[in-house]
Design a protein around this motif. Structure first.
Motif, PDB file in Angstrom:
ATOM      1  N   ALA A   1      -7.245  -2.139   4.325  1.00 53.06           N
ATOM      2  CA  ALA A   1      -7.066  -2.272   5.347  1.00 53.06           C
ATOM      3  C   ALA A   1      -5.708  -3.139   5.505  1.00 53.06           C
ATOM      4  CB  ALA A   1      -7.233  -1.384   6.349  1.00 53.06           C
ATOM      5  N   LEU A   2      -6.289  -4.018   5.233  1.00 47.87           N
ATOM      6  CA  LEU A   2      -5.482  -5.850   5.541  1.00 47.87           C
ATOM      7  C   LEU A   2      -4.276  -5.975   4.734  1.00 47.87           C
ATOM      8  CD1 LEU A   2      -8.807  -8.015   6.016  1.00 47.87           C
ATOM      9  CD2 LEU A   2      -7.633  -6.918   8.377  1.00 47.87           C
ATOM     10  N   PHE A   3      -4.727  -4.952   3.372  1.00 47.63           N
ATOM     11  CA  PHE A   3      -4.098  -5.596   2.249  1.00 47.63           C
ATOM     12  C   PHE A   3      -2.197  -4.997   2.697  1.00 47.63           C
ATOM     13  CE2 PHE A   3      -7.414  -6.983  -0.810  1.00 47.63           C
ATOM     14  CZ  PHE A   3      -6.729  -8.109  -0.470  1.00 47.63           C
ATOM     15  N   SER A   4      -2.627  -3.494   3.073  1.00 46.98           N
ATOM     16  CA  SER A   4      -1.642  -2.432   3.781  1.00 46.98           C
ATOM     17  C   SER A   4      -0.755  -3.030   4.662  1.00 46.98           C
ATOM     18  CB  SER A   4      -2.813  -0.954   3.582  1.00 46.98           C
ATOM     19  OG  SER A   4      -2.468  -0.584   2.958  1.00 46.98           O
ATOM     20  N   TRP A   5      -1.617  -3.609   5.930  1.00 46.25           N
ATOM     21  CA  TRP A   5      -0.991  -4.212   6.615  1.00 46.25           C
ATOM     22  C   TRP A   5       0.258  -5.077   6.644  1.00 46.25           C
ATOM     23  CZ3 TRP A   5      -6.646  -3.449  10.108  1.00 46.25           C
ATOM     24  CH2 TRP A   5      -6.018  -2.189  10.211  1.00 46.25           C
ATOM     25  N   LEU A   6      -0.454  -6.266   5.881  1.00 42.37           N
ATOM     26  CA  LEU A   6       0.022  -7.797   5.645  1.00 42.37           C
ATOM     27  C   LEU A   6       1.184  -7.763   4.856  1.00 42.37           C
ATOM     28  CD1 LEU A   6      -3.411  -9.731   5.049  1.00 42.37           C
ATOM     29  CD2 LEU A   6      -1.523  -9.917   6.173  1.00 42.37           C
ATOM     30  N   LEU A   7       1.557  -6.231   3.547  1.00 44.03           N
ATOM     31  CA  LEU A   7       1.813  -6.015   2.337  1.00 44.03           C
ATOM     32  C   LEU A   7       2.941  -4.765   2.936  1.00 44.03           C
ATOM     33  CD1 LEU A   7      -0.318  -6.791  -0.775  1.00 44.03           C
ATOM     34  CD2 LEU A   7       1.052  -8.261   0.875  1.00 44.03           C
ATOM     35  N   LEU A   8       2.315  -3.814   3.350  1.00 47.39           N
ATOM     36  CA  LEU A   8       3.497  -2.918   3.634  1.00 47.39           C
ATOM     37  C   LEU A   8       3.907  -2.832   4.801  1.00 47.39           C
ATOM     38  CD1 LEU A   8       0.950  -0.184   2.362  1.00 47.39           C
ATOM     39  CD2 LEU A   8       3.397  -1.001   0.982  1.00 47.39           C
ATOM     40  N   PRO A   9       5.290  -2.999   4.659  1.00 51.35           N
ATOM     41  CA  PRO A   9       6.288  -3.288   6.667  1.00 51.35           C
ATOM     42  C   PRO A   9       5.879  -2.180   7.304  1.00 51.35           C
ATOM     43  CG  PRO A   9       7.739  -3.040   4.349  1.00 51.35           C
ATOM     44  CD  PRO A   9       6.641  -3.280   4.058  1.00 51.35           C
ATOM     45  N   GLU A  10       5.539  -0.657   7.076  1.00 49.77           N
ATOM     46  CA  GLU A  10       6.303   0.578   7.545  1.00 49.77           C
ATOM     47  C   GLU A  10       4.469   0.353   8.262  1.00 49.77           C
ATOM     48  OE1 GLU A  10       5.319   2.018   3.269  1.00 49.77           O
ATOM     49  OE2 GLU A  10       6.606   0.072   4.444  1.00 49.77           O
ATOM     50  N   GLU A  11       3.801  -0.292   8.103  1.00 47.33           N
ATOM     51  CA  GLU A  11       2.232  -0.172   8.971  1.00 47.33           C
ATOM     52  C   GLU A  11       1.634  -1.100   9.435  1.00 47.33           C
ATOM     53  OE1 GLU A  11      -0.782   1.223   5.810  1.00 47.33           O
ATOM     54  OE2 GLU A  11       1.314   2.698   4.603  1.00 47.33           O
ATOM     55  N   GLU A  12       0.732  -1.351  10.261  1.00 42.90           N
ATOM     56  CA  GLU A  12       0.296  -1.918  11.158  1.00 42.90           C
ATOM     57  C   GLU A  12      -0.428  -1.910  11.925  1.00 42.90           C
ATOM     58  OE1 GLU A  12       2.773  -0.782  15.320  1.00 42.90           O
ATOM     59  OE2 GLU A  12       4.217  -2.335  13.757  1.00 42.90           O
TER      60      GLU A  12
END
Length: 303
Positions: free
Chosen positions: A263-274
């Protein structure tokens, strides 16, 4: 023995950290290819990447034939079914949420190991820690309120698909652990990855429209990284599952790290996710589950 245990834990953490980066790579690749085609390409390439590491000590034909059923069974559960469901589920939900749902895999594995693996029974403390981790995953999933909209129902379906993927992965782990044969675990991993990937790619030819345009470099970067991490992480995992004294449920508990880091990697690297508040609450439950389990393990060894 302490050094061996420390080495096992270190390798388990490394494998889980590698797996936690997969959610970002999969989301990038799925922008340009169907789930089964992308998964098939990834795992066929992963199997080929391992070829130099076992070719010099490759098993003879009779050994391969005698273990053919086990290799095909592992390929079926550990790659074809698990990642067919995983990639399809990833088309339905965000990467961070997928990482959190996959985090339920230690709970699924522990329950199945309790019934399928002699000597791998659930104790009260182990059960409590797994339950706490499962609550963390539930908090993460339900915080999305999937019942409030049509898109939420799609996400709920995606969660169900990923939970089925957890069952397939758990069965694959148990198959590897129960068949402690002399066959090289790196060869086993290479063979099952390639066979499972080939099956997924052939399935894509039947079910998916193949992309006609030239895909960008980011697709190949994601494909290369995912192929590498599968080759490395699964080889580490298969080696650990074969070690004497390693229990399937205890080893898989470390997979609770995957939803947190994923989840941390997704939030950091995918702009559409926060991120939001509830995911952090779920992560705290997962972290507490790991700490509780390992405190109990330390007390057991001291006694």
């Amino acid at each position: 023995m302490p050094n061996n245990r420390s080495g096992t834990l270190l390798l388990a953490v490394i494998a889980c950290l590698l797996w936690s980066t997969a959610f970002v790579g999969v989301k990038v690749g799925l922008r340009y290819a169907g789930p089964f085609a992308f998964a098939g390409q990834r795992f066929m390439l992963s199997g080929l990447l391992l070829l130099p590491f076992w070719w010099a000590r490759r098993p003879n034909r009779s050994t391969v034939c005698s273990h053919g059923g086990m290799i095909l069974s592992v390929a079926l559960f550990q790659t074809f079914i698990l990642y067919g469901l995983f990639y399809f589920g990833m088309t339905l939900i965000p990467g961070a949420l997928a990482a959190m749902v996959i985090g339920a895999s230690p709970l699924v594995t522990a329950v199945l190991a309790h019934y399928c693996m002699p000597g791998d029974r659930l104790s009260a403390i182990k059960g409590s820690s797994l339950l706490l981790g499962g609550i963390g995953v539930a908090v993460l999933s339900l915080s999305r309120q999937p019942w409030v909209s049509a898109s939420g129902l799609v996400e709920l379906a995606g969660i169900g698909v990923l939970l089925l993927a957890n069952v397939a992965g758990a069965l694959g782990n148990i198959l590897v652990a129960r068949h402690r044969t002399k066959i090289d675990p790196v060869f086993l991993n290479s063979a099952q990855l390639f066979i499972g990937g080939l099956g997924l790619w052939l399935l894509s030819l039947l079910l998916e429209v193949q992309p006609a345009e030239i895909v960008p470099w980011s697709y190949y970067a994601a494909l290369g990284w995912l192929a590498f991490l599968s080759a490395a992480a699964f080889s580490i995992w298969f080696i650990l599952l074969r070690r004497p004294g390693v229990r399937v449920s205890e080893l898989n508990l470390w997979k609770f790290l995957i939803p947190v880091c994923g989840a941390l990697f997704s939030w950091l690297l995918l702009p559409e996710e926060e991120p939001s508040l509830w995911p952090f609450a779920g992560m705290l439950c997962i972290a507490a589950a790991i700490v509780l389990f390992n405190l109990q393990s330390v007390r057991t060894r001291r006694d």
